[in-house]
Design an enzyme around this catalytic site. Structure first.
Site: not given
Ligand code: CTP
Ligand code: CA
Length: 224
Positions: A33-36, A100
């Protein structure tokens, strides 16, 4: 108050927004995943509704609630977002890709949990490229449809940041690109944002810094 003074300049306009960050499954219990957080995409939806638009949000793993007056399509992975955006784009006049999207996904998704016993001391993941949703929507753009992309960059030099944005909007083929600098402390997950908006020539058409709501309104001014 400010709500009473909002001009309904987007009355009846159909706006489609992608928000949040995709999760790429590895096995039934794990993902990349990512931090969005989805805050900027949801602020765009809120601001567009306040200005009279009919809004659909394709939402990937949001950390914030979407207003009830918005049609929400829940997705998780980039492939799911790709499908949902292609479908919703058919009836959208304005498309904003604030999400994102993971550039790569695990090549295979294990049916059962990955077990340490089966792997050993090092685990190598093979990733494959995801479709570029924004570039695809731009290539399939109908006459009159307006498409806005985002570019999250960690470049700290302002000139090099702009150069990256100019290259990116040419690759994407969208009408506007919202360039914002991200780090662990700004952009992703935070309350505030600072953006520069480029047109398809790479010319700066707008700059905004402040709450994600004020940045949202600055972006929506481009279509009002
Ligand atoms: N985007 C997309 N599909 C992808 C990757 C990105 O639609 N597979 C969209 C994002 O939603 C954003 C824009 O493209 O609106 C730019 O995303 P960004 O990650 O900044 O650009 P990339 O083209 O992925 O390039 P890189 O990450 O290498 O800088
Ligand atoms: Ca990317």
């Amino acid at each position: 108050g400010p709500a009473a003074s909002v001009v309904p300049d987007l009355a009846g306009r159909r706006v489609l927004i992608s928000a949040g960050g995709t999760r790429e499954p590895l096995d039934p219990v794990r993902f990349l995943g990512n931090r969005s957080s989805g805050k900027q995409g949801v602020a765009l939806a809120q601001a567009a509704v306040a200005r009279g638009a009919t809004v659909t949000v394709v939402a990937a793993n949001l950390e914030v609630a979407v207003p009830t007056s918005v049609t929400t399509v829940l997705v998780s992975s980039a492939l799911e977002m790709h499908k949902a955006m292609a479908l919703a784009a058919e009836s959208a006049e304005v498309i904003i890709m604030a999400a994102a999207v993971a550039d790569y996904r695990p090549k295979t998704v294990q049916l059962g949990k990955i077990k340490k016993e089966d792997v050993g001391d090092t685990l190598t993941l093979e990733l494959v490229k995801n479709p570029d949703i924004l570039a695809g929507l731009s290539a399939a753009r109908r006459p009159g449809q307006l498409i806005i992309g985002f570019a999250a960059e960690t470049e700290t030099d302002a000139d090099r940041l702009l150069a990256l944005g100019r290259d990116k909007i040419i690759r994407k083929g969208c009408d506007y690109l919202v360039v914002n600098r991200v780090s662990q402390h700004e952009g992703f997950g935070t309350e505030r944002n600072s953006v520069t908006v480029l047109d398809h020539h790479g010319v700066i058409v707008n700059e905004a810094s402040g709450s994600k709501m004020s940045v949202a309104n600055c972006i929506l001014d481009l279509i009002g």
